[in-house]
Design a protein around this motif. Structure first.
Motif, mmCIF file in Angstrom:
data_model
loop_
_atom_site.group_PDB
_atom_site.id
_atom_site.type_symbol
_atom_site.label_atom_id
_atom_site.label_comp_id
_atom_site.label_asym_id
_atom_site.label_seq_id
_atom_site.Cartn_x
_atom_site.Cartn_y
_atom_site.Cartn_z
ATOM 1 N N GLU A 157 0.827 -0.921 0.084
ATOM 2 C CA GLU A 157 0.032 -0.007 -0.042
ATOM 3 C C GLU A 157 0.790 1.127 0.187
ATOM 4 O O GLU A 157 0.706 2.263 -0.723
ATOM 5 C CB GLU A 157 -1.032 -0.282 1.107
ATOM 6 C CG GLU A 157 -1.864 1.101 1.145
ATOM 7 C CD GLU A 157 -2.922 1.385 2.384
ATOM 8 O OE1 GLU A 157 -2.653 0.365 3.279
ATOM 9 O OE2 GLU A 157 -3.688 1.972 2.314
ATOM 10 N N GLN A 158 1.952 1.042 0.759
ATOM 11 C CA GLN A 158 2.792 2.446 0.702
ATOM 12 C C GLN A 158 3.362 2.626 -0.497
ATOM 13 O O GLN A 158 3.748 3.738 -1.035
ATOM 14 C CB GLN A 158 3.928 2.000 1.788
ATOM 15 C CG GLN A 158 3.203 2.407 3.211
ATOM 16 C CD GLN A 158 4.169 1.902 4.315
ATOM 17 O OE1 GLN A 158 5.529 1.265 4.085
ATOM 18 N NE2 GLN A 158 3.640 1.653 5.517
ATOM 19 N N GLY A 161 -0.175 2.302 -3.374
ATOM 20 C CA GLY A 161 -1.362 2.920 -3.012
ATOM 21 C C GLY A 161 -2.773 2.095 -2.935
ATOM 22 O O GLY A 161 -3.646 2.387 -2.602
ATOM 23 N N ALA A 162 -2.529 0.752 -3.218
ATOM 24 C CA ALA A 162 -3.600 -0.322 -2.797
ATOM 25 C C ALA A 162 -2.962 -1.302 -2.266
ATOM 26 O O ALA A 162 -1.933 -1.905 -2.509
ATOM 27 C CB ALA A 162 -4.282 -0.709 -4.099
#
Lengths: 382, 231
Positions: A157-158, A161-162
């Motif tokens: 995610e970092q 973004g997901a």
């Protein structure tokens, strides 16, 4: 496979009216890892016939991709095998990169390997958790596995973004560089992971219940595995030393030192398939350590336009996904869209041997055998 | 496997270690609470959701630098519709994988932030119930007009209209973008300035080239004339 007279025939000779019991397991059955149905015929508890039925999750992936530009179908590849979106992206990018002949920058190649190996950890940790869940150990092992998985998903995610639908790879590199401090956080996780594996092995690998339920169950011979086109950990569990990371050495895999675990017997049972994954995680950690030590600074993506028209050609890009050989076959016809787009899904092809492994076994074992194949219905049905 | 059941006890030792360890080490916990907002401040009903833009982003434990949820349209400082960057070229509509964008181009041109007459979207709808947050629209946009928002508390009691976001709701200022994605916004601004400079330099070079060519032509013509005169 079944030599003795069937139970129900014996009972019939005694004058009792009996017949085979037909059960439709699924499509909404918690053990089937998605919407998958097994039509089973039972004699008592013994499976005498099994027919897999799938297609409930068909989403027209291939035809959709033929009607949109090369870049636009990248986010759809995330949704094939939704545990391993990073490796799905890579296989597709690898195929398309053969069409447009772009050079991938060094840093991007390293990050690709890091992402792919983290994905392998996610997949194997999930599989082992669910596999033990299928055995009846509800909760504890799965939660421990998901705890570690969540730490890796945080890293995804970092970076992208997901958590799951990363959509991170691009033709010629990656979408964006990883944020500051990401590599250090990954190093920390990789350093701590072997401790988790030690603990997990202590929790599971000597457990007598697991041993008695998995050893000798769901035998798959080497001959059948090769003939059926089975790939990945399942093939290696049947005693074949075949790993595309070694055979093809795509990307920069030839720079890393790692071993390919495989059994030395002629057949593989559920226990072998379970252990192969546990061992593969250790090798993934070894690759990650090397990649994280060597990663250079630099560009993240080569020069590629967003919409391009490749020359007419046929290409096939394949990688060693966590589940097996994942391939994308593309035919370009000189327009911005592929003329033909075909996925070679490891889950579907590994699933074809399900019947052979289940016949003659108990119905409860069919669930474990299915769990040990490691399928995701998003990829089977596409 | 010397004693039958020994493996099971070994496993139980692990679970015991985890149970006790979970009181001391956070990484032993299998589930974590969302800590980005105090428990007593959790929204209780629809009306309690944050009204102010970017309010939910004060803590970055769940929303990070690259977080993306649904797209938004950017405008520069000033009245939203006077400084909208989108020129309704419809590239994003065409490229959108799940086809969730609907654009209607304006019939007449209007001055944009640079004072250049441009088309603008008369209608720009995004159906966020279809959108899959893939960011392809952001990547293909040549005008840096559409970027990803990270607002995630979007639940609505209206089943049909509520998730169809119209142009005026999609419009957000560049300042807001700087607030939610500081690094990305700064990089984008830098890129836009560089692009503009490159474009102007190119234009200037082209103009100079044209001028030089015209001068050369004139000189050649004068020479030819002079030649004719001597003959």
């Amino acid at each position: 496979m079944i030599t003795a007279a069937l139970n129900y025939e014996l009972l019939q000779q005694e004058g009792l009216e009996t017949s085979l019991l037909e059960i439709s397991m699924g499509p909404h059955h918690p053990s089937t890892h998605g919407v998958f149905r097994m039509d089973v015929k039972l004699d008592g508890e013994t499976v005498v016939e099994l027919r897999p039925v799938f297609g409930y999750l068909h989403r027209n992936h291939e035809k959709l991709a033929e009607n949109m530009t090369y870049l636009s179908s990248m986010p759809f590849t995330d949704r094939l095998d939704y545990f391993n979106s990073m490796t799905n992206n890579w296989a597709y990018a690898l195929a398309a990169e053969k069409l447009i002949e772009v050079e991938v920058p060094e840093r991007a190649e390293y990050l690709r390997v890091i992402m792919a190996e983290l994905t392998r950890l996610v997949n194997h940790v999930t599989l082992v958790g669910f596999f033990i869940n299928d055995l009846g150990a509800l909760g504890t092992p799965l939660m421990y596995a998901f705890r570690e998985r969540e730490k890796i998903l945080d890293l995804f995610e970092q970076a992208s973004g997901a958590r799951m639908m990363c959509n991170y790879f691009r033709f010629g590199g990656l979408r964006n560089d990883v944020p500051e401090g990401w590599l250090d956080r990954t190093r920390e996780l990789v350093d701590r992971f072997p401790a988790f594996l030690d603990e997990y092995e202590q929790l599971l690998c000597e457990n007598e219940i697991i041993l008695s339920r998995t050893q000798g169950v769901g035998n798959l011979s080497r001959e059948l595995a090769i003939n059926a086109g089975v790939t990945g950990p399942m093939l290696r569990a049947s005693g074949v030393n075949y790993d595309l990371r070694k055979v093809d050495a795509y990307g920069i895999y030839d720079r890393f030192k790692f071993r390919v675990p495989y059994t030395d017997g002629d057949t593989g049972d559920c226990y072998d398939r379970f252990m192969i994954r546990m061992l593969e995680m250790r090798e993934s950690v070894a690759i990650l350590k090397q990649a994280l030590a060597d990663i250079p600074e630099g560009d993240i993506i080569g020069k590629v336009s967003k919409v391009f028209k490749p020359k007419p050609a046929e290409v096939y890009g394949r990688i060693e996904g966590p589940k097996g050989e994942l391939g994308f076959y593309l035919i370009a016809d000189g327009t911005t869209k592929p003329y033909r787009y075909r996925v070679r899904p490891p889950s579907l092809i590994n699933l074809t041997v399900l019947r052979d492994m289940c016949l003659g076994g108990k119905i409860a074992d069919a669930v474990i055998i299915l769990g040990s194949i490691d399928i995701v219905l998003g990829e089977v049905d596409r | 496997m010397s004693i039958l059941g020994g493996g099971i006890f070994k496993g139980m030792a692990v679970t015991l270690r985890n149970f006790i360890g979970s009181y001391f080490y956070k990484e032993r916990l299998t589930t974590n609470d969302y800590e980005w907002r105090a428990k007593d401040k959790l929204p209780q009903s629809i009306g309690d959701y944050p009204k102010e833009e970017g309010e939910q982003l004060r803590d970055t434990t769940t929303v990070n630098h690259y977080s993306r949820n649904f797209p938004m349209l950017l405008h520069d400082t000033g009245e939203p519709m006077d400084t909208i960057r989108c020129v309704a070229c419809q590239i994003c509509e065409r490229e959108c994988p799940p086809q969730c964008i609907y654009i209607e181009k304006s019939t007449e041109k209007k001055e944009n932030a640079d004072g250049k007459p441009q088309f603008y979207p008369a209608k720009f709808d995004i159906d966020v119930s279809v959108c899959m947050s893939c960011q392809i629209c952001v990547e293909v946009c040549p005008f840096d007009a559409i970027v990803m928002n990270s607002q995630f508390e979007l639940s609505t009691p209206n089943r049909f209209g509520g998730l169809l976001v119209r142009r005026d709701d999609l419009l957000k200022s560049n300042d807001y973008y700087h607030k939610i994605h500081p690094q990305e916004a700064a990089a984008r601004d830098q890129k836009m300035v560089a692009d503009k400079a490159a474009k102007e330099a190119k234009k200037k070079a082209a103009a100079e080239k044209a001028k030089a060519a015209a001068e050369a032509r004139a000189a050649a013509a004068a020479e030819a004339e002079a030649k004719e005169d001597t003959e």
